[in-house]
Enzyme design. Structure first.
Site, PDB file in Angstrom:
ATOM      1  N   ARG A  32       0.876  -1.185   0.000  1.00 56.06           N
ATOM      2  CA  ARG A  32       0.000   0.000   0.000  1.00 56.06           C
ATOM      3  C   ARG A  32       0.909   1.229   0.000  1.00 56.06           C
ATOM      4  O   ARG A  32       2.131   1.098  -0.029  1.00 56.06           O
ATOM      5  CB  ARG A  32      -0.891   0.006   1.237  1.00 56.06           C
ATOM      6  CG  ARG A  32      -0.077   0.130   2.515  1.00 56.06           C
ATOM      7  CD  ARG A  32      -0.937   0.409   3.737  1.00 56.06           C
ATOM      8  NE  ARG A  32      -0.089   0.486   4.921  1.00 56.06           N
ATOM      9  CZ  ARG A  32      -0.526   0.760   6.134  1.00 56.06           C
ATOM     10  NH1 ARG A  32      -1.798   1.010   6.338  1.00 56.06           N
ATOM     11  NH2 ARG A  32       0.298   0.817   7.156  1.00 56.06           N
ATOM     12  N   ASN A  69      -3.795   8.184   3.095  1.00 52.52           N
ATOM     13  CA  ASN A  69      -3.382   7.670   4.403  1.00 52.52           C
ATOM     14  C   ASN A  69      -1.863   7.734   4.500  1.00 52.52           C
ATOM     15  O   ASN A  69      -1.159   7.314   3.576  1.00 52.52           O
ATOM     16  CB  ASN A  69      -3.821   6.209   4.577  1.00 52.52           C
ATOM     17  CG  ASN A  69      -3.691   5.737   6.020  1.00 52.52           C
ATOM     18  OD1 ASN A  69      -4.442   6.183   6.887  1.00 52.52           O
ATOM     19  ND2 ASN A  69      -2.736   4.874   6.292  1.00 52.52           N
ATOM     20  N   GLU A  70      -1.385   8.298   5.580  1.00 50.26           N
ATOM     21  CA  GLU A  70       0.058   8.306   5.865  1.00 50.26           C
ATOM     22  C   GLU A  70       0.902   8.505   4.599  1.00 50.26           C
ATOM     23  O   GLU A  70       1.733   7.654   4.241  1.00 50.26           O
ATOM     24  CB  GLU A  70       0.471   7.033   6.599  1.00 50.26           C
ATOM     25  CG  GLU A  70      -0.127   6.954   7.984  1.00 50.26           C
ATOM     26  CD  GLU A  70       0.536   5.926   8.897  1.00 50.26           C
ATOM     27  OE1 GLU A  70       1.132   4.964   8.392  1.00 50.26           O
ATOM     28  OE2 GLU A  70       0.449   6.110  10.125  1.00 50.26           O
ATOM     29  N   CYS A  98       9.147   8.418  -4.907  1.00 52.05           N
ATOM     30  CA  CYS A  98       9.211   7.694  -6.164  1.00 52.05           C
ATOM     31  C   CYS A  98      10.305   8.341  -7.007  1.00 52.05           C
ATOM     32  O   CYS A  98      10.511   9.556  -6.942  1.00 52.05           O
ATOM     33  CB  CYS A  98       7.853   7.795  -6.868  1.00 52.05           C
ATOM     34  SG  CYS A  98       7.787   6.981  -8.479  1.00 52.05           S
ATOM     35  N   CYS A 114      10.677   7.636 -10.545  1.00 49.75           N
ATOM     36  CA  CYS A 114      10.404   7.144 -11.902  1.00 49.75           C
ATOM     37  C   CYS A 114      10.586   8.265 -12.937  1.00 49.75           C
ATOM     38  O   CYS A 114      10.880   9.405 -12.596  1.00 49.75           O
ATOM     39  CB  CYS A 114       8.986   6.578 -11.969  1.00 49.75           C
ATOM     40  SG  CYS A 114       7.699   7.849 -12.004  1.00 49.75           S
ATOM     41  N   GLU A 167      -4.621   8.022  15.166  1.00 50.08           N
ATOM     42  CA  GLU A 167      -4.433   6.600  15.476  1.00 50.08           C
ATOM     43  C   GLU A 167      -3.480   6.453  16.648  1.00 50.08           C
ATOM     44  O   GLU A 167      -2.509   7.198  16.772  1.00 50.08           O
ATOM     45  CB  GLU A 167      -3.777   5.863  14.294  1.00 50.08           C
ATOM     46  CG  GLU A 167      -4.569   5.818  13.021  1.00 50.08           C
ATOM     47  CD  GLU A 167      -3.812   5.056  11.926  1.00 50.08           C
ATOM     48  OE1 GLU A 167      -2.891   4.288  12.248  1.00 50.08           O
ATOM     49  OE2 GLU A 167      -4.146   5.259  10.751  1.00 50.08           O
ATOM     50  N   GLU A 190      -1.607  -7.199   9.584  1.00 49.44           N
ATOM     51  CA  GLU A 190      -2.001  -6.514  10.813  1.00 49.44           C
ATOM     52  C   GLU A 190      -3.001  -7.311  11.637  1.00 49.44           C
ATOM     53  O   GLU A 190      -3.680  -6.762  12.497  1.00 49.44           O
ATOM     54  CB  GLU A 190      -2.527  -5.115  10.478  1.00 49.44           C
ATOM     55  CG  GLU A 190      -1.396  -4.229   9.975  1.00 49.44           C
ATOM     56  CD  GLU A 190      -1.808  -2.813   9.657  1.00 49.44           C
ATOM     57  OE1 GLU A 190      -3.020  -2.541   9.577  1.00 49.44           O
ATOM     58  OE2 GLU A 190      -0.900  -1.980   9.482  1.00 49.44           O
ATOM     59  N   TYR A 199      -2.598  -9.273  14.014  1.00 50.10           N
ATOM     60  CA  TYR A 199      -2.333  -9.287  15.451  1.00 50.10           C
ATOM     61  C   TYR A 199      -2.154  -7.885  16.027  1.00 50.10           C
ATOM     62  O   TYR A 199      -1.882  -7.737  17.216  1.00 50.10           O
ATOM     63  CB  TYR A 199      -1.100 -10.145  15.766  1.00 50.10           C
ATOM     64  CG  TYR A 199      -1.294 -11.583  15.366  1.00 50.10           C
ATOM     65  CD1 TYR A 199      -2.455 -12.272  15.732  1.00 50.10           C
ATOM     66  CD2 TYR A 199      -0.333 -12.252  14.615  1.00 50.10           C
ATOM     67  CE1 TYR A 199      -2.651 -13.582  15.346  1.00 50.10           C
ATOM     68  CE2 TYR A 199      -0.522 -13.571  14.234  1.00 50.10           C
ATOM     69  CZ  TYR A 199      -1.686 -14.227  14.600  1.00 50.10           C
ATOM     70  OH  TYR A 199      -1.873 -15.525  14.216  1.00 50.10           O
ATOM     71  N   HIS A 200      -2.247  -6.868  15.170  1.00 48.86           N
ATOM     72  CA  HIS A 200      -2.179  -5.501  15.698  1.00 48.86           C
ATOM     73  C   HIS A 200      -3.323  -5.323  16.698  1.00 48.86           C
ATOM     74  O   HIS A 200      -4.441  -5.784  16.464  1.00 48.86           O
ATOM     75  CB  HIS A 200      -2.317  -4.508  14.553  1.00 48.86           C
ATOM     76  CG  HIS A 200      -2.010  -3.080  14.944  1.00 48.86           C
ATOM     77  ND1 HIS A 200      -2.843  -2.332  15.737  1.00 48.86           N
ATOM     78  CD2 HIS A 200      -0.956  -2.287  14.660  1.00 48.86           C
ATOM     79  CE1 HIS A 200      -2.315  -1.129  15.917  1.00 48.86           C
ATOM     80  NE2 HIS A 200      -1.163  -1.082  15.279  1.00 48.86           N
TER      81      HIS A 200
HETATM   82  C1  GLA Z   1      -0.659   3.149  10.346  1.00 46.90           C
HETATM   83  C2  GLA Z   1      -1.766   3.086   9.334  1.00 46.90           C
HETATM   84  C3  GLA Z   1      -2.837   2.117   9.694  1.00 46.90           C
HETATM   85  C4  GLA Z   1      -2.260   0.874  10.298  1.00 46.90           C
HETATM   86  C5  GLA Z   1      -1.445   1.221  11.496  1.00 46.90           C
HETATM   87  C6  GLA Z   1      -0.904  -0.013  12.169  1.00 46.90           C
HETATM   88  O1  GLA Z   1      -0.738   4.185  11.219  1.00 46.90           O
HETATM   89  O2  GLA Z   1      -2.314   4.337   9.042  1.00 46.90           O
HETATM   90  O3  GLA Z   1      -3.542   1.822   8.514  1.00 46.90           O
HETATM   91  O4  GLA Z   1      -1.467   0.246   9.355  1.00 46.90           O
HETATM   92  O5  GLA Z   1      -0.366   2.000  11.064  1.00 46.90           O
HETATM   93  O6  GLA Z   1       0.240   0.213  12.881  1.00 46.90           O
HETATM   94 ZN    ZN Z   2       7.027   8.464  -9.902  1.00 47.57          ZN
END
Ligand code: GLA
Ligand code: ZN
Length: 692
Positions: free
Chosen positions: A113, A151-152, A160, A162, A313, A361, A363-364
């Site tokens: 991802r 996300n993040e 990247c 490329c 989070e 994840e 077991y997270h």
């Molecule tokens: C990040 C992501 C989440 C998840 C947690 C788990 O913060 O944004 O989707 O993967 O980590 O640690």
């Molecule tokens: Zn690129």
């Protein structure tokens, strides 16, 4: 830079919820359990692109409709994510250009991802389209409180390299420099025959071009620095693409994305204007990271000029991504959550509400485990915290940190200092910043962590640890702080490079030399573990000896007085810590002071210096001498002060209450001076009585 936070009546509580992974009966159990834990907010739809858009021409919102409806029916507020943080397989298969090329120069195939090339026109078109369709469909949903884009950004290796990004980089450079002459000048291209005669000759700096050994080893810091800036901006453009499309359908709901605190690959200051409010994911790397977490909270709060932020989070129990993933000890979740609120969080959210069924994840930690139990220690602690946040109500919502101390945090300095040959690779930017922050934190000083462009006129004390790159008029503004009686402190390696990472053609610390009244003649370095004793004398008899390590600048005072001296090496007896009063000693007590620390002092040495700087302004807090007891304060627009006293120690401790007021968690009246007994991990949230 104003912030626009979701309205609310209390500190929000909840987190990422991914019910698309399990059958609908389980949803019922989930929502029943959430009620038990006072969960009011869920973040939905973070990673569902493949379901929302099964192929390029088809969108299908049926499952998301059901998930949103169920959450709304349960009275939950919703943060709706745009699902663009992970690509669907068909997209990568049909348009391989969306996959990133890594730092080694390898074009990736489908997997993982946070994997899209930010410059891919296909990715930009389809991610914006998806965000627009989501907004069109869900704008106006009751309880929709925020949009969560992507996300993040920046994971997993920050960028990247490329051909599309190469083209984007050239465009970015043309906009920045206009002419090749200015580009060559900024990059000091005359070194190693790098003079570019056509924009097309420019390629991204990676392991195939300027780098060896990795991202920190580059032949041309200027090129790599610009590429990092470009990459930050390229990902920001992705965020903007989506935000713009959301705004076409929803003019008001706040839009944000989840940051990662002190995350090196992206300069969050470049993004701050585009967020309606800031948020971040708090996963400390160890179990004793309270000062580091405090710093990260303050960095994030500093993005929006001190406005409250969200913890988007945190894990209720364990992380899954580390080699060793210890559980949070009893009380620690509560302590760390209150610490976040103490530093300005108006939401404390989890990853995740229920454990993933499969994949990396599974077991997270989660509010609900695979069995959905509500009789576990973890769930009980989550529910108890939920009840406390309910009871707190709106007491601190919107309240700010009354800081008289600013600490400058600068991604350009971080990047440039850590990719520069010479000196010492073991001296790291965040370690240095944290050493100074830790001393401020232990002293109980309220700190704003701000970009170098921030207005410094509201602070008594400004710290600039390792301010390697000097940009704009920051040197003048630091002089301004001292000119009006304030104090400034800088460390080794400050003022070394200009905005292009080129050295100033003058003595170090460059344009800061005048303020600190000194010049650096040599910079010595040593392996970790090698120390040089520095004797610190304050003239009042409170002398100390600190162990200095890693970097030892040899100073020539030009007006500064010597406070600390090296005890070893050929520079024994020469200054290691200095104080300059540019107004002169006759300027009396009112004149400001500029402190310079030329070496990496141990924690006790840093504390010795920082306490003196704070002491001059009466900013040493009431619990400063009780190790690992934290004081953080929020102040409402009406002046109401709420003080958080947090015991990070593993033993109980008694302290004398610094103020009278009411403990908002117990309702108990507290009288200034009485003994506050804090069990390990204990928290007191003291609404102070108004000062007469
Ligand atoms: C990040 C992501 C989440 C998840 C947690 C788990 O913060 O944004 O989707 O993967 O980590 O640690
Ligand atoms: Zn690129």
């Amino acid at each position: 830079m104003s912030a626009h936070l979701p309205a609310g009546r209390k500190v929000r509580y909840g987190g990422d919820y991914n019910p698309e992974q399990w059958p609908r009966e389980v949803w019922e159990a989930d929502h029943a359990a959430f009620d038990l834990a006072s969960i009011d907010t869920v973040t939905l739809n973070v990673f569902s692109w493949a379901t929302l858009q099964p192929d390029e021409d088809t969108y299908d919102f049926a499952l998301l409709d059901a998930i949103v409806e169920r959450a709304v029916a349960a009275g939950r507020d919703v943060v709706l994510a745009t699902s663009t943080g992970a690509l669907p397989p068909w997209l990568a298969h049909r348009h391989p250009e969306v996959e990133r090329t890594d730092f080694q120069g390898r074009r990736h195939v489908y997997g993982q991802r946070h994997n899209a090339c930010p410059s891919s026109p296909v990715y930009r078109r389809l991610s914006a389209e998806l965000a627009g369709r989501l907004a069109e469909r869900y704008a106006g949903t009751p309880g929709l409180v925020a949009w969560h884009v992507g996300n993040e950004y920046g994971g997993f290796d920050g960028g990247c390299w490329c051909d599309l990004c190469a083209a984007g980089f050239r465009e970015w450079l043309r906009a920045r420099y206009g002419t090749l002459e200015r580009l060559n000048d900024a990059w000091n291209a005359a070194f190693w025959s790098h003079t570019f005669s056509d924009w097309e000759q420019v390629v991204p700096p990676n392991m195939l071009s300027e780098h060896w050994r990795g991202p920190d080893h580059t032949a041309f810091q200027g090129i790599t620095l610009d590429y990092r800036r470009f990459m930050s901006d390229a990902m920001l453009a992705n965020y903007r693409d989506e935000k713009e499309r959301i705004r076409a359908h929803d003019a008001t709901t706040p839009v944000t994305t989840n940051f990662m605190g002190m995350f090196r690959p992206i300069d969050y200051h470049r993004w701050a204007d585009d967020l309606d409010f800031a948020s971040w994911d708090n996963y400390p790397p160890g179990q004793r990271e309270h000062a580091r977490m405090a710093l990260a909270h303050d960095v994030v709060r500093g993005l929006k000029d001190g406005a409250p932020f969200w913890v988007m989070e945190q894990t209720p129990t364990i992380t899954a991504s580390r080699d060793v993933n210890p559980v949070k000890r009893p009380g620690v979740l509560r302590l760390w959550s209150w610490q976040a609120v103490a530093h300005g969080a108006d939401a404390v959210l989890y990853f995740q509400m229920r454990q993933s069924k499969g994949a990396c994840e599974k077991y997270h930690g989660a509010v609900l485990d695979h069995a959905g139990r509500t009789d576990t220690r973890a769930f009980r602690e989550v529910a108890a915290l939920g009840a406390e946040l309910d009871a707190l109500g709106d007491a601190v919502l919107g309240a700010r940190t009354p800081a008289r101390v600013a600490l400058l945090f600068d991604w350009d300095s971080w990047w440039a200092a850590e990719m520069t040959d010479g000196f010492n690779r073991h001296a790291r930017y965040v370690d240095t910043v944290l050493a100074y922050y830790r001393a401020l934190w232990q002293a109980g000083a309220q700190v704003d962590v701000v970009p170098v462009t921030a207005d410094l006129s509201r602070y008594d004390v400004v710290l600039a640890p390792m301010l390697h790159v000097l940009k704009g008029d920051v040197a003048d503004r630091l002089e301004g702080v001292v000119a009006r009686g304030g104090s400034v402190l800088a460390s080794y390696w400050s003022g070394r490079a200009d905005v292009d990472a080129n050295a100033f053609l003058m003595d170090a610390p460059g344009p800061l030399g005048r303020l600190f009244g000194l010049r650096v003649e040599e910079t010595d370095s040593a392996e970790p573990g090698v120390t040089n004793p520095v004797t610190l004398k304050d003239g009042a008899g409170d002398d100390a000896v600190a162990a200095a390590s890693l970097v030892f600048e040899v100073l020539v005072p030009e007006g500064a007085e010597v406070v600390g001296t090296y005890g070893a090496e050929f520079y024994a007896g020469t200054p290691a810590v200095t104080r300059h009063r540019p107004g002169g000693h006759d300027g009396g007590e009112d004149g400001g002071e500029a402190w310079y620390v030329a070496t990496a002092l141990d924690d006790a040495g840093v504390a010795w210096v920082v306490r003196r700087v704070l002491g001059r302004h009466g900013l040493v807090g009431p619990y400063a001498d009780t190790d690992d007891v934290e004081l953080a304060v929020r102040e409402g627009a009406d002046g109401a002060r709420t003080a958080f006293v947090l015991n990070h120690r593993s033993d109980a401790v008694d302290v004398a209450a610094h103020a009278s007021g009411t403990d908002l968690l117990t309702g108990r009246a507290v009288v200034a001076g009485e003994t506050l007994h804090l069990e390990p991990t204990d928290v007191v949230v003291l609404r102070e009585d108004p000062q007469r």
